[in-house]
Write a protein that holds these residues in place. Structure first.
Motif, PDB file in Angstrom:
ATOM      1  N   PHE A  18       0.813  -1.213   0.000  1.00  0.00           N
ATOM      2  CA  PHE A  18       0.000   0.000   0.000  1.00  0.00           C
ATOM      3  C   PHE A  18       0.850   1.268   0.000  1.00  0.00           C
ATOM      4  N   ILE A  19       2.135   1.146   0.355  1.00  0.00           N
ATOM      5  CA  ILE A  19       3.048   2.285   0.210  1.00  0.00           C
ATOM      6  C   ILE A  19       3.437   2.461  -1.255  1.00  0.00           C
ATOM      7  N   LEU A  20       3.770   1.344  -1.908  1.00  0.00           N
ATOM      8  CA  LEU A  20       4.186   1.402  -3.314  1.00  0.00           C
ATOM      9  C   LEU A  20       3.030   1.694  -4.253  1.00  0.00           C
ATOM     10  N   PHE A  21       1.848   1.159  -3.908  1.00  0.00           N
ATOM     11  CA  PHE A  21       0.687   1.328  -4.785  1.00  0.00           C
ATOM     12  C   PHE A  21      -0.487   1.868  -3.970  1.00  0.00           C
ATOM     13  N   PRO A  22      -0.382   3.109  -3.545  1.00  0.00           N
ATOM     14  CA  PRO A  22      -1.423   3.691  -2.683  1.00  0.00           C
ATOM     15  C   PRO A  22      -2.764   3.788  -3.402  1.00  0.00           C
ATOM     16  N   GLU A  23      -3.817   3.499  -2.673  1.00  0.00           N
ATOM     17  CA  GLU A  23      -5.171   3.619  -3.197  1.00  0.00           C
ATOM     18  C   GLU A  23      -5.748   4.970  -2.776  1.00  0.00           C
ATOM     19  N   PRO A  24      -6.486   5.620  -3.682  1.00  0.00           N
ATOM     20  CA  PRO A  24      -7.159   6.863  -3.276  1.00  0.00           C
ATOM     21  C   PRO A  24      -8.246   6.538  -2.252  1.00  0.00           C
ATOM     22  N   TRP A  25      -8.075   7.031  -1.038  1.00  0.00           N
ATOM     23  CA  TRP A  25      -8.992   6.633   0.028  1.00  0.00           C
ATOM     24  C   TRP A  25     -10.371   7.217  -0.199  1.00  0.00           C
ATOM     25  N   SER A  26     -11.324   6.309  -0.319  1.00  0.00           N
ATOM     26  CA  SER A  26     -12.717   6.673  -0.548  1.00  0.00           C
ATOM     27  C   SER A  26     -13.586   5.539  -0.024  1.00  0.00           C
ATOM     28  N   MET A  27     -14.883   5.760  -0.045  1.00  0.00           N
ATOM     29  CA  MET A  27     -15.788   4.698   0.391  1.00  0.00           C
ATOM     30  C   MET A  27     -15.664   3.477  -0.514  1.00  0.00           C
ATOM     31  N   ARG A  28     -15.448   3.712  -1.798  1.00  0.00           N
ATOM     32  CA  ARG A  28     -15.296   2.594  -2.741  1.00  0.00           C
ATOM     33  C   ARG A  28     -14.055   1.783  -2.398  1.00  0.00           C
ATOM     34  N   THR A  29     -12.959   2.474  -2.084  1.00  0.00           N
ATOM     35  CA  THR A  29     -11.722   1.775  -1.727  1.00  0.00           C
ATOM     36  C   THR A  29     -11.914   0.950  -0.461  1.00  0.00           C
ATOM     37  N   LEU A  30     -12.579   1.553   0.529  1.00  0.00           N
ATOM     38  CA  LEU A  30     -12.829   0.854   1.787  1.00  0.00           C
ATOM     39  C   LEU A  30     -13.673  -0.393   1.552  1.00  0.00           C
ATOM     40  N   LEU A  31     -14.713  -0.269   0.727  1.00  0.00           N
ATOM     41  CA  LEU A  31     -15.572  -1.411   0.431  1.00  0.00           C
ATOM     42  C   LEU A  31     -14.809  -2.486  -0.344  1.00  0.00           C
ATOM     43  N   THR A  32     -13.935  -2.060  -1.250  1.00  0.00           N
ATOM     44  CA  THR A  32     -13.136  -3.014  -2.034  1.00  0.00           C
ATOM     45  C   THR A  32     -12.215  -3.821  -1.127  1.00  0.00           C
ATOM     46  N   ILE A  33     -11.523  -3.142  -0.206  1.00  0.00           N
ATOM     47  CA  ILE A  33     -10.610  -3.829   0.709  1.00  0.00           C
ATOM     48  C   ILE A  33     -11.386  -4.753   1.647  1.00  0.00           C
ATOM     49  N   THR A  34     -12.522  -4.247   2.171  1.00  0.00           N
ATOM     50  CA  THR A  34     -13.335  -5.062   3.074  1.00  0.00           C
ATOM     51  C   THR A  34     -13.852  -6.307   2.366  1.00  0.00           C
ATOM     52  N   ALA A  35     -14.376  -6.136   1.152  1.00  0.00           N
ATOM     53  CA  ALA A  35     -14.886  -7.279   0.385  1.00  0.00           C
ATOM     54  C   ALA A  35     -13.761  -8.255   0.062  1.00  0.00           C
ATOM     55  N   SER A  36     -12.575  -7.731  -0.229  1.00  0.00           N
ATOM     56  CA  SER A  36     -11.434  -8.600  -0.547  1.00  0.00           C
ATOM     57  C   SER A  36     -11.053  -9.462   0.646  1.00  0.00           C
ATOM     58  N   ILE A  37     -11.074  -8.858   1.839  1.00  0.00           N
ATOM     59  CA  ILE A  37     -10.744  -9.613   3.059  1.00  0.00           C
ATOM     60  C   ILE A  37     -11.798 -10.686   3.315  1.00  0.00           C
ATOM     61  N   ILE A  38     -13.084 -10.301   3.196  1.00  0.00           N
ATOM     62  CA  ILE A  38     -14.180 -11.239   3.470  1.00  0.00           C
ATOM     63  C   ILE A  38     -14.151 -12.413   2.504  1.00  0.00           C
ATOM     64  N   VAL A  39     -13.891 -12.129   1.228  1.00  0.00           N
ATOM     65  CA  VAL A  39     -13.914 -13.182   0.204  1.00  0.00           C
ATOM     66  C   VAL A  39     -12.656 -14.038   0.246  1.00  0.00           C
ATOM     67  N   SER A  40     -11.517 -13.443   0.618  1.00  0.00           N
ATOM     68  CA  SER A  40     -10.229 -14.141   0.526  1.00  0.00           C
ATOM     69  C   SER A  40     -10.171 -15.391   1.393  1.00  0.00           C
ATOM     70  N   PHE A  41     -10.675 -15.308   2.621  1.00  0.00           N
ATOM     71  CA  PHE A  41     -10.500 -16.449   3.534  1.00  0.00           C
ATOM     72  C   PHE A  41     -11.333 -17.669   3.149  1.00  0.00           C
ATOM     73  N   PRO A  42     -12.631 -17.540   2.844  1.00  0.00           N
ATOM     74  CA  PRO A  42     -13.343 -18.743   2.389  1.00  0.00           C
ATOM     75  C   PRO A  42     -12.787 -19.296   1.085  1.00  0.00           C
ATOM     76  N   LEU A  43     -12.352 -18.416   0.168  1.00  0.00           N
ATOM     77  CA  LEU A  43     -11.749 -18.894  -1.071  1.00  0.00           C
ATOM     78  C   LEU A  43     -10.438 -19.619  -0.800  1.00  0.00           C
ATOM     79  N   THR A  44      -9.692 -19.122   0.178  1.00  0.00           N
ATOM     80  CA  THR A  44      -8.430 -19.761   0.540  1.00  0.00           C
ATOM     81  C   THR A  44      -8.679 -21.153   1.123  1.00  0.00           C
TER      82      THR A  44
END
Length: 357
Positions: A18-44
């Motif tokens: 996130f230092i090398l590839f910073p995301e523009p902080w917005s509600m969309r970014t927050l939702l994207t990160i949250t959804a990625s975390i939620i989806v990652s573990f069951p998929l893993t």
């Protein structure tokens, strides 16, 4: 120490990304990160079980059931069936497979090691590829988070640890490699699974396999206690004295109530043998011993309550608990599979109680 280093590396990788590839902080970014975390573990977890499935198939094994959380697909009579059931022994996921024919034990051990390695290795490979992809090709939060989740699950699963009554893949591999074949509960359990797929009539199983289970029950391996219910299906209700003799050193050995699936297996089977041998009510401190049986499994819990009701002369309550146990088996159960042997044993308990009352 390894867990500490792994956690540090994963945290450092996430921060660096996130230092090398910073995301523009917005509600969309927050939702994207949250959804990625939620989806990652069951998929893993799903990917981990698919790794076991693929490795098992390469070793000639067949699928019995595969679960992720409470969602289960199991196969019998040539068809797949879907169930929602609480995970057995606290597993987040499981790919349960069996050998369709008997193998020499040394060959079975080698195949089992490769089958067990399949889950964590596919996580580690996927983790490395996804992290490399996140830093080099597609800079998206899902790539780094999914990659780190896979790396975490893969490496931690290779550590030889015990979580309550569940063994990590690393501990299973360690035991397969270090425990002599004649003392291996794991190899014996898979041999029993092969036998069980031939017939659910346990009294028709290979007598040598039953004798091997009996020998293991006198070993110092606490997981061997999980074999006593199978011995119970073999001898009960006709020969309860055999179960009492075999289980005397492994049942009712804990001092206090605690989560211990293996002890629960031994204790409830031993108590059931006492019941069929007409010794249950006279056994010293029997109610105290029965109350130590935990709630690791609903069937054992209901059988314990049925036996307590029986001791106190509450036959209607005992019948209710035993019938509820039969219902709890359902069409499929994560520990009892199709449950035919357990269902017959429960019915035998009901019929024996009816004769007494």
């Amino acid at each position: 120490m390894i867990s500490f280093l792994l956690g540090g590396c994963i945290g450092f990788s996430a921060v660096l990304y996130f230092i090398l590839f910073p995301e523009p902080w917005s509600m969309r970014t927050l939702l994207t990160i949250t959804a990625s975390i939620i989806v990652s573990f069951p998929l893993t977890i799903l990917l981990h079980e698919l790794g076991h499935l693929l490795a098992g198939r390469l070793q000639g094994m067949r699928l019995l059931n595969m679960s992720v959380g409470p969602f289960v697909i199991e196969r019998h009579e040539g068809k797949h069936h879907f169930h929602i059931a609480r995970s057995a022994l606290g597993y987040l996921g499981r790919a349960m497979m069996y050998f369709p024919k008997h193998l020499e034990q040394d060959m079975m051990r080698d195949k089992l090691v490769r089958y067990i390695y399949g889950g964590p290795l596919i996580n580690i490979v996927t983790g490395v590829l996804m992290i490399g992809n996140a830093f080099g090709i597609w800079h998206h939060p899902f790539c780094i988070l999914f990659g780190l989740a896979n790396l975490l699950v893969g490496i931690t699963n290779l550590q030889p640890n015990m979580a309550k009554s569940a063994m990590t893949d690393g501990l299973v591999i360690h035991r397969l490699r270090t425990v002599p074949l004649e003392e291996s509960v794991i190899v014996t359990a898979y041999s029993a699974l092969t036998e069980g797929m031939k017939t659910t009539e346990v009294n028709k199983w290979n007598a040598d396999l039953i004798r091997q289970m009996e020998r293991l029950l006198s070993s110092e391996d606490p997981t061997a206690k999980s074999l006593l219910p199978t011995i119970g299906y073999y001898y009960l209700p006709e020969k309860p004295e055999k179960v009492l003799d075999i289980g005397r050193t492994s049942a009712f050995t804990r001092e206090t109530a605690a989560f211990d699936y293996y002890a629960d297996c031994a204790d409830i089977t031993f108590a059931t043998a006492l019941f069929f041998n007409e010794q249950l009510k006279d056994y010293p401190l029997i109610e105290e011993e029965l109350r130590k049986i935990g709630k690791s499994d609903a069937i054992m819990d209901l059988k314990r309550d049925a036996l307590l009701s029986y001791i106190n002369g509450d036959f209607p309550g005992a019948f209710e608990h035993l019938n509820n146990a039969k219902d709890a088996l359902g069409k499929w159960h994560p520990l009892y599979l199709r449950g035919e042997s357990e269902r017959k044993l429960l019915q035998s308990m009901i019929e024996t109680m009816k004769k007494e009352c």
